[in-house]
Write a protein that holds these residues in place. Structure first.
Motif, PDB file in Angstrom:
ATOM      1  N   VAL A   1       0.742  -1.156   0.065  1.00 37.38           N
ATOM      2  CA  VAL A   1       0.041  -0.016  -0.249  1.00 37.38           C
ATOM      3  C   VAL A   1       0.912   1.239   0.109  1.00 37.38           C
ATOM      4  CG1 VAL A   1      -1.830   1.377   1.326  1.00 37.38           C
ATOM      5  CG2 VAL A   1      -1.791  -1.290   1.233  1.00 37.38           C
ATOM      6  N   SER A   2       0.604   2.125  -0.890  1.00 40.72           N
ATOM      7  CA  SER A   2       1.294   3.469  -1.067  1.00 40.72           C
ATOM      8  C   SER A   2       0.859   4.281   0.104  1.00 40.72           C
ATOM      9  CB  SER A   2       1.062   4.003  -2.238  1.00 40.72           C
ATOM     10  OG  SER A   2       1.538   5.285  -2.318  1.00 40.72           O
ATOM     11  N   GLN A   3       1.737   4.719   0.958  1.00 42.34           N
ATOM     12  CA  GLN A   3       1.556   5.714   2.014  1.00 42.34           C
ATOM     13  C   GLN A   3       2.783   6.739   2.040  1.00 42.34           C
ATOM     14  OE1 GLN A   3       0.859   3.903   5.633  1.00 42.34           O
ATOM     15  NE2 GLN A   3       0.455   5.627   6.590  1.00 42.34           N
ATOM     16  N   PHE A   4       2.376   8.099   1.688  1.00 42.93           N
ATOM     17  CA  PHE A   4       3.320   9.186   1.480  1.00 42.93           C
ATOM     18  C   PHE A   4       3.489   9.628   2.888  1.00 42.93           C
ATOM     19  CE2 PHE A   4      -0.761  11.404   1.147  1.00 42.93           C
ATOM     20  CZ  PHE A   4      -0.586  12.618   2.162  1.00 42.93           C
ATOM     21  N   THR A   5       2.571   9.321   3.728  1.00 45.68           N
ATOM     22  CA  THR A   5       2.512   9.916   5.169  1.00 45.68           C
ATOM     23  C   THR A   5       3.649   9.379   5.780  1.00 45.68           C
ATOM     24  OG1 THR A   5       1.094   8.537   5.991  1.00 45.68           O
ATOM     25  CG2 THR A   5       0.217  10.327   5.164  1.00 45.68           C
ATOM     26  N   LEU A   6       4.400   8.306   5.459  1.00 50.54           N
ATOM     27  CA  LEU A   6       5.595   7.785   6.120  1.00 50.54           C
ATOM     28  C   LEU A   6       6.687   8.921   6.221  1.00 50.54           C
ATOM     29  CD1 LEU A   6       5.695   4.313   4.915  1.00 50.54           C
ATOM     30  CD2 LEU A   6       4.847   5.062   7.095  1.00 50.54           C
ATOM     31  N   TYR A   7       6.701   9.840   5.337  1.00 51.70           N
ATOM     32  CA  TYR A   7       7.583  10.923   5.165  1.00 51.70           C
ATOM     33  C   TYR A   7       7.125  12.138   5.836  1.00 51.70           C
ATOM     34  CZ  TYR A   7      11.017   8.189   2.914  1.00 51.70           C
ATOM     35  OH  TYR A   7      12.165   7.213   2.416  1.00 51.70           O
ATOM     36  N   GLY A   8       6.160  12.058   6.443  1.00 48.76           N
ATOM     37  CA  GLY A   8       5.754  13.240   7.503  1.00 48.76           C
ATOM     38  C   GLY A   8       6.844  13.683   8.338  1.00 48.76           C
ATOM     39  N   ASP A   9       6.989  14.856   8.696  1.00 52.15           N
ATOM     40  CA  ASP A   9       7.918  15.536   9.454  1.00 52.15           C
ATOM     41  C   ASP A   9       7.099  16.403  10.420  1.00 52.15           C
ATOM     42  OD1 ASP A   9       9.914  16.919  10.898  1.00 52.15           O
ATOM     43  OD2 ASP A   9      10.829  17.764   9.045  1.00 52.15           O
ATOM     44  N   VAL A  10       7.366  15.958  11.756  1.00 55.33           N
ATOM     45  CA  VAL A  10       6.480  16.523  12.594  1.00 55.33           C
ATOM     46  C   VAL A  10       7.503  17.283  13.875  1.00 55.33           C
ATOM     47  CG1 VAL A  10       4.807  15.003  12.467  1.00 55.33           C
ATOM     48  CG2 VAL A  10       6.563  14.671  14.191  1.00 55.33           C
ATOM     49  N   ARG A  11       8.810  17.738  13.366  1.00 58.84           N
ATOM     50  CA  ARG A  11       9.649  18.307  14.320  1.00 58.84           C
ATOM     51  C   ARG A  11       9.409  19.741  14.736  1.00 58.84           C
ATOM     52  NH1 ARG A  11      14.997  16.844  11.177  1.00 58.84           N
ATOM     53  NH2 ARG A  11      13.406  17.423   9.314  1.00 58.84           N
ATOM     54  N   ARG A  12       8.493  20.362  13.797  1.00 56.79           N
ATOM     55  CA  ARG A  12       8.292  21.854  14.069  1.00 56.79           C
ATOM     56  C   ARG A  12       6.601  21.875  13.984  1.00 56.79           C
ATOM     57  NH1 ARG A  12      11.487  25.709  10.412  1.00 56.79           N
ATOM     58  NH2 ARG A  12      10.314  27.049  11.653  1.00 56.79           N
ATOM     59  N   GLY A  13       6.237  22.823  14.800  1.00 63.40           N
ATOM     60  CA  GLY A  13       4.810  23.111  14.817  1.00 63.40           C
ATOM     61  C   GLY A  13       3.845  21.959  15.189  1.00 63.40           C
ATOM     62  N   ARG A  14       2.507  21.991  14.826  1.00 60.44           N
ATOM     63  CA  ARG A  14       1.542  20.897  15.367  1.00 60.44           C
ATOM     64  C   ARG A  14       1.266  20.430  14.208  1.00 60.44           C
ATOM     65  NH1 ARG A  14      -2.518  23.425  19.245  1.00 60.44           N
ATOM     66  NH2 ARG A  14      -2.408  25.295  17.622  1.00 60.44           N
ATOM     67  N   ARG A  15       1.500  20.866  12.867  1.00 66.36           N
ATOM     68  CA  ARG A  15       1.129  20.238  11.680  1.00 66.36           C
ATOM     69  C   ARG A  15       2.154  19.547  11.100  1.00 66.36           C
ATOM     70  NH1 ARG A  15      -2.398  25.257   9.885  1.00 66.36           N
ATOM     71  NH2 ARG A  15      -4.156  24.834  10.702  1.00 66.36           N
TER      72      ARG A  15
END
Length: 150
Positions: free
Chosen positions: A72-86
């Motif tokens: 299953v393709s999942q682009f969110t695996l490269y989500g960066d949460v180091r800054r802010g809340r989004r």
């Protein structure tokens, strides 16, 4: 590429109440993210690694058994949460880059004799699974390039 692998006894993916991919295990669910620096060679290298990982019952791999894999393709695996809340998605490759690499990964896994089902690229999907163990590992192309310590 970043891949989250889960050993499953079964898994399925649906789009708009329609099942588009389903496996009965033991097998693997592979959530696959693509980043900007990935290449077709990256996809093949990770397909070889994933298909040959001896993480199924009896220390076997999908290629050994053979056992099915739901990819299953999942682009969110490269989500960066180091800054802010989004989360920032800037490390995820855009669809026109990631879709051909995702497909190259799927083809390369199939070339190793593994039965592969997939989700629907770019769609809103619901993924259901029964995690067996539970056993979950992360395979990252960056980690394959680095020399091991110790």
């Amino acid at each position: 590429m970043r891949i989250v692998l889960q050993v499953v006894s079964r898994a399925a993916v649906t789009v708009a109440d329609r099942t588009v991919g389903e496996i009965d295990g033991p097998g693997l669910l592979a959530l696959v993210g693509v980043t900007h620096t990935d290449t077709p060679e990256t996809a093949v290298k990770l397909a070889e690694k994933v298909a040959g990982l001896r993480i199924l019952p009896g220390e076997t791999s999908c290629a050994d058994r053979p056992a099915p894999m739901l990819v299953v393709s999942q682009f969110t695996l490269y989500g960066d949460v180091r800054r802010g809340r989004r989360p920032s998605w800037s490390h995820a490759a855009p669809g026109e880059v990631s879709e051909p690499l995702f497909e190259a990964f799927v083809r390369a896994v199939r070339d190793r004799g593994v039965t592969v089902e997939t989700g629907e690229f770019g769609a809103h999907m619901e993924v259901s699974l029964v995690n067996d163990g539970p056993l979950t590992v992360i395979v990252d192309s960056d980690e394959l390039e680095r020399p091991r310590r110790g």
